[in-house]
Design an enzyme around this catalytic site. Structure first.
Site, PDB file in Angstrom:
ATOM      1  N   THR A  42       0.824  -1.212   0.000  1.00  0.00           N
ATOM      2  CA  THR A  42       0.000   0.000   0.000  1.00  0.00           C
ATOM      3  C   THR A  42       0.856   1.259   0.000  1.00  0.00           C
ATOM      4  O   THR A  42       0.359   2.339  -0.279  1.00  0.00           O
ATOM      5  CB  THR A  42      -0.945   0.033   1.221  1.00  0.00           C
ATOM      6  OG1 THR A  42      -0.174   0.006   2.427  1.00  0.00           O
ATOM      7  CG2 THR A  42      -1.912  -1.138   1.195  1.00  0.00           C
ATOM      8  N   GLY A 102       2.625  -7.198   8.289  1.00  0.00           N
ATOM      9  CA  GLY A 102       3.085  -7.494   9.640  1.00  0.00           C
ATOM     10  C   GLY A 102       2.066  -8.210  10.496  1.00  0.00           C
ATOM     11  O   GLY A 102       2.411  -8.795  11.522  1.00  0.00           O
ATOM     12  N   GLU A 103       0.803  -8.203  10.066  1.00  0.00           N
ATOM     13  CA  GLU A 103      -0.265  -8.899  10.797  1.00  0.00           C
ATOM     14  C   GLU A 103      -0.502 -10.318  10.267  1.00  0.00           C
ATOM     15  O   GLU A 103      -1.443 -10.984  10.688  1.00  0.00           O
ATOM     16  CB  GLU A 103      -1.576  -8.102  10.684  1.00  0.00           C
ATOM     17  CG  GLU A 103      -1.531  -6.738  11.334  1.00  0.00           C
ATOM     18  CD  GLU A 103      -0.723  -5.726  10.530  1.00  0.00           C
ATOM     19  OE1 GLU A 103      -0.183  -4.793  11.140  1.00  0.00           O
ATOM     20  OE2 GLU A 103      -0.616  -5.883   9.301  1.00  0.00           O
ATOM     21  N   ASP A 127       0.863  -3.618  19.685  1.00  0.00           N
ATOM     22  CA  ASP A 127       0.704  -3.125  18.311  1.00  0.00           C
ATOM     23  C   ASP A 127       1.027  -1.630  18.194  1.00  0.00           C
ATOM     24  O   ASP A 127       0.430  -0.914  17.411  1.00  0.00           O
ATOM     25  CB  ASP A 127      -0.713  -3.401  17.788  1.00  0.00           C
ATOM     26  CG  ASP A 127      -0.771  -3.323  16.264  1.00  0.00           C
ATOM     27  OD1 ASP A 127       0.097  -3.907  15.607  1.00  0.00           O
ATOM     28  OD2 ASP A 127      -1.680  -2.662  15.744  1.00  0.00           O
TER      29      ASP A 127
END
Length: 565
Positions: free
Chosen positions: A189, A206-207, A336
């Site tokens: 993105t 990363g998730e 997070d």
């Protein structure tokens, strides 16, 4: 002028070749504006002083987002009015930074459309639609943050983890390269960065249990030149017990060491995405970028150690990608609170009052961090821009309340700097949350949070724009907004700061005092970074108004350019 489009269907063709031809694209309308001037490296190098164009996502290689023209200023900004409005086919989250080259503007939308517009009128010159493959896995919306320009080409990353090079004059595909495998959770993105014949791009995911990286591709051919993995094979680190500000993070080091002995280093699935553009120091021949959260986000039991280089500022050699230095803000992050807002290169005063090359970063923690550029070391951190409570309470199955929430502080939103005032401007979120942990095994490229973070409905949410003196860390001024802020900031030599809100308001502030000098209701969330440019002697401010998936702000499809009467 206004143009109304339809929401475009997403194609299903999946390109298997590493570099392929124009079969993966559709171009509508031929060029109407004539030849575009070649974007030379010299132009890119001098972009910070270019009062006509806006050549980089964040203004220049230093990423100051400071536009040097002062035609629009504190004395006349009240007369700012829309010059034109262009409406895209895609009515969805809009985070693009308009890039302007010699009177031609390039913007992107969610789902990887690119438009070339006449920057004078908003007239469409061409429209490119990427035919996405069957696998697109992404966090926080199908966004795209813009293009890079170099030579006679325009570059974009795609949701299915490809890099495309388009002919700037026509929008036709020149080449396409695979960046990573979308089936394993990789996506793009961020906007690329063009420098010295290279196109630099990081990765989202990363998730999803990826192994993060920054890659350099050859601008002419799409050939991969180097890869720097943001997760080294030895990711354990020094077993840090305190965060960058000296606060104890309540880690159970003994339990982590026992887990490491049992399962080994988790580097292959440890996350560490790179959301935003690197800053480029041409003199040092180095780049500086931010690395995001470890994976799974909230469950640290499966990833013992400091989880290098997550939640860090990292610098590598521009030519080779070789590691130079890093600084980690939060080791073994289970909240997070990753580092996502892009770094800024500016001279700063160190603790002895000496002027040294510096790096600024706005964290989700709500601090602006000030570093020494030579070795990445921390010089100071600012006063907290948002409330901080119960730091660092560990997530529980039932949910533990800690502030800031998982969105920040400062999310991906780029700051701006007015170097004459010694101020940097950040937009912040205040969203009280509870952190919940629930362990689960690696799901092979699927969402892997290891729990959840939940907004507390009974508590007020809001945002602010904050001016920080980066030579002292003190807050100079702060303006509260009714909703959490996400998008970006632009500062100008006219003494102005521009930023938008999720309620549709786009505003200009006095850079020295924070006084609101002008506002405009755009009809959808203004959650994109503004740009400025000058054409035919007239300065414009331009911004996208399309809302935001992450905070569910009202969607739209407008690119709006403003000028004074």
């Amino acid at each position: 002028m206004a143009r109304l489009g339809r929401f475009a269907a997403i194609g299903t063709a999946f390109a298997l070749a590493v570099v392929c031809t124009a079969s993966a694209q559709e171009v509508k309308t031929a060029a109407k504006y004539g030849d575009m001037s070649t974007v030379t490296q010299d132009l890119l190098n001098r972009a910070g002083g270019d009062g006509n164009n806006f050549l980089h996502t964040n203004g220049d290689y230093n990423q100051l987002r400071f536009y040097p023209n002062r035609q629009i200023n504190v004395s006349n900004v009240a007369r700012l009015r829309p010059a034109w409005i262009f409406q895209t086919e895609v009515k969805e989250s809009l985070e693009t930074t308009p890039i302007i080259v010699n009177g031609v503007m390039y913007v992107t939308t969610s789902y990887n459309h690119v438009y070339a517009l006449d920057a004078r009128t908003g007239e469409e010159l061409w429209h490119y639609k990427q035919k996405l493959g069957p696998i697109t896995t992404y966090c926080c919306g199908p966004n795209n943050r813009g293009v890079a320009v170099h030579g006679d080409m325009v570059y974009m990353g795609t949701l299915d983890a490809k890099l495309v090079a388009l002919e700037a004059k026509t929008g036709k595909l020149v080449w396409q390269a695979d960046i990573a495998d979308p089936e394993l959770g990789y996506s793009e993105t961020m906007a690329p960065t063009a420098v010295n014949g290279k196109i630099l791009i990081g990765t989202n995911g990363g998730e999803y249990g990826i192994r993060g990286f920054v890659k350099a591709f050859d601008a002419k051919s799409g050939k991969l030149l180097w890869t720097f993995y943001t997760i080294p094979e030895n990711s354990v680190g020094v077993w840090a017990e305190k965060d960058a500000t000296g606060r104890h993070m309540l880690r159970d080091i003994a339990a982590e060491k026992a887990q490491l002995a049992q399962t080994g280093d988790p580097y292959k699935t440890l996350g560490g995405g790179v959301w935003q553009n690197p800053a480029v120091d041409l003199a040092l021949n180095r780049i500086f970028f931010m690395v995001g959260n470890p994976s799974p986000d909230l469950d640290g039991s499966l990833r013992p150690g400091d989880n290098l280089y997550t939640n860090s500022l990292v610098s590598v050699n521009l030519d080779t990608g070789q590691y130079v230095c890093h600084f980690q803000y939060i080791a073994h992050d289970v909240w997070d609170l990753d580092a996502v807002s892009p770094p800024i290169l500016v001279d700063v005063r160190n603790s002895q009052g000496q002027v040294v090359p510096g790096v600024l970063h706005a964290g989700k923690t709500g601090h602006v961090y000030v570093h020494n550029r030579n070795d990445c070391s921390l010089i100071r951190f600012s006063e907290a821009m948002v409330p901080q409570e119960n730091m660092w309470v560990l997530p529980t199955k039932e949910g533990a309340r800690m502030l800031p929430g998982a969105n920040g502080g400062v999310e991906w939103s780029p700051m701006a700097v007015n170097p004459g005032l010694g101020l940097t401007y950040a937009i912040n979120l205040h969203q009280p949350m509870t952190y919940h942990v629930e362990s689960s095994p690696y799901p092979q490229g699927k969402l892997w949070l290891g729990g959840a973070f939940k907004v507390i409905p009974a508590e007020e949410q809001w945002g602010n724009i904050t001016a920080v003196d980066y030579n002292t860390g003190k807050i100079r001024w702060q303006v509260k907004t009714p909703q959490p802020m996400i998008g970006g900031v632009l500062a100008t030599a006219g003494g102005l700061v521009f930023t938008g809100e999720g309620n549709g308001l786009f505003k200009a502030y006095d850079a020295e005092t924070g006084a609101t000098l002008w506002k405009f209701q755009a009809g959808a969330g203004v959650n994109a970074p503004p740009s400025s440019y000058t054409v035919d002697g007239k300065q414009y401010i331009v911004v996208g108004a399309g809302g935001n998936v992450q905070l569910d702000y009202k969607r739209g499809n407008s690119i709006i350019a403003f000028t004074v009467d």
